[in-house]
Design a protein around this motif. Sequence first.
Motif, short mmCIF file in Angstrom:
data_model
loop_
_atom_site.label_atom_id
_atom_site.label_comp_id
_atom_site.label_asym_id
_atom_site.label_seq_id
_atom_site.Cartn_x
_atom_site.Cartn_y
_atom_site.Cartn_z
N ARG A 344 0.84 -1.20 0.00
CA ARG A 344 0.00 0.00 0.00
C ARG A 344 0.87 1.25 0.00
NH1 ARG A 344 -2.82 -0.92 4.42
NH2 ARG A 344 -4.52 -2.02 3.33
N LYS A 348 1.31 4.15 -2.90
CA LYS A 348 1.20 5.56 -2.55
C LYS A 348 2.43 6.33 -3.05
CE LYS A 348 -1.58 5.27 1.69
NZ LYS A 348 -1.56 5.49 3.16
N LEU A 377 -4.97 2.24 -5.14
CA LEU A 377 -5.01 2.12 -3.69
C LEU A 377 -6.33 1.46 -3.27
CD1 LEU A 377 -3.50 5.51 -2.55
CD2 LEU A 377 -2.52 3.25 -2.16
#
Length: 700
Positions: A344, A348, A377
């Motif tokens: 994750r 990002k 995401l």
Amino acid sequence: MSLLVFLATGFSNLCCDPTASCLAARTMEASDAEPMNTEITPPTSRRRRKKSMVWEHFTIETISGSCTRACCKLCKQTFAYSNGSKVAGTSHLKRHIALGSCPKIKNLEKQQLALTSDTKADGDTIEPTKRRYRTSSFGYAFDQEQSCTYLAKMIIVHEYPLHMVEHPAFLSFVQSIQPRFKMNDVNAMEGEVLSVYHKEKLNLMQVLGTLPGRISLTIGLWTTSQTLGYICLSGQYIDLDWKLHRRMLNFMMVASPHSENALSEVISVSLSDWNMKTKLFTITLDNNCSSHDIYSANLRDHLSNKNTLVLKGQLFVVRCYANILNVVAQDVIASIHGIVYNIRESVKFVKASPAREEKFSEIALQIGIPGTKALSLDVTTLWNTTYIMLDAALEYKEAFTFLETCDDNYNEAPSADDWKKVEVVCTYLKLLYESANTVMVTIDQTANIFFQEAWKIQLELTNATSSQDLMVSSIAKEMHEKFDKYWKDCSLVLALAVVMDPRFKMKLVEFSFSKIYGEDSARYVKVVNDSIHELYLEYVMQPLPLTPAYIDQGEASHVNGNDNNPHTTPNPMGDGLLDFDIFLSETAVNQATKSELDQYLEESLVPRIHGFDILNWWKLNNLKYPILSKMAKDILAIPVSIVGTGCSIFGSGTGSRVLDEYRSSLRPETVEALFCAKDWLQYLPTFTESPSTMFAKLEF
């Protein structure tokens, strides 16, 4: 949709207002004073007098020969009326006047609003002189009570707060449309909401009272910021026309919704309230796995004395399929939460700026990654978005590794072992993801569709637990532990439902069980076969109306599978052989013939064609299998998933839903009225049609 009707009502009242009508009359008188050489007086001999109010505003003009057009007396626009023997009708003429298309009427509206504002001086309202005016048939006369009802329905359907009736901007808006409308206060509007609820509840009670079969319940838990909670009960059933329905029945507040007695008490009250004590078939629970056994035992003990439970209660409690998919998926994602966090953060980092995205794309191109999936995401509460994020990142694993070597700001790349775990997890998440999507896109979620989804997952997880790869077997065991419990609890319900599918019957049960259980499959198949026959005998003992041996030609074509014959009018008296039908019914009892169930199971399977409608098939074969079709109606209506059609399965059913602060502050009876009435109103034609369709159906 209620707001549109409210607006339409208000506008039509403007056109019918006494002041506006007076101005319109003066304009029309002035218009009539002008000479019109083309105006034709309709002949009176042998012609029916035109009664429509539209001719108070239009005249007929002859264009050429038998071609005529209708001319508006106010704006002088012309519209098609007749061409020889063809007459265009008057609907378009009505819309010209009623919906404000006429520019003269628009001007009258502005003048009327101006006159209304001039009647107020120093805070005192000058009442206009009361006179009788003929109401135009182009709109509804203003009705204060009806408008309040529409406003209450709007608040219910769109979940607006009750105190919106005190908002100054909303008050100004309503006054600009209908100055005569008197806005209710909050307490009065709450009463209107309760009135709508009670009216719609009576309508639903009449429908449920005519049900030929049983009803199955779903239970959902809601919590509040206080210690109180709510239990939501919905009923699923198949009606006389073989249509599947789900309706909310109660939304009741309880002090301790997770206690053992809460569910049984609420269900008992609901069954009494809806007069369904003898119609309950199954209950599908929305709760966590650990408390399921407690609920099940308690419900059986409490209700078995009041209801005749089929198969000694073996089908009574059903667990939600959406719940088990979400529990298994979220548990396996949680088992690699550290890796998920790194991926994750990596996504990002790449998507933080266009420059980084461009650099990452160049790296992927250099390495030779096809780039068929886009990085995205996830929403942490929706496991399907996490799966999509992991699956896309897995394609770029080499790019992330390379990025870490050439960018000192990035140090979140997962290791090779981490990527392998992600690959295994995605393999089995894909099974759950595809199964959930298959269920969601099905319009009628009858119980038969779930068996094929569940046994495939059970088979894959069972095989994976014995894998030689320790990583695969360890991950699979975690998923299989919970799904296997669901399979053991619900496989009988799912199997009985698929037996009622003429495309599969017992054949799919035999095939799937041989894959799952191997040499022991015969024992499990026998359990299903014995259960379906035992259940059928229970339905044989139930009284059935006399099924006549005489049917009309149209019904006979349906029974034989031929729907091409022209429809014939049924003879209400039959063929006069009612006594013969009674004789056949009596003699059939003494004959050792095969049961409907055995005949059904021995017949060939129906071809598996796209778009097969199982409810329509049973509707057409109702006369052929009168007892079996009654049993099929109850079984197919079992709500295997509490998530309804058109709703997302992902993230649902894994815990109690939370009631917002505003609704938590309302009285419990008001909360129940808002929730239930919203569910009921959405199925009414007024709220399912588009605005254009609704206006077209307005009767002028």
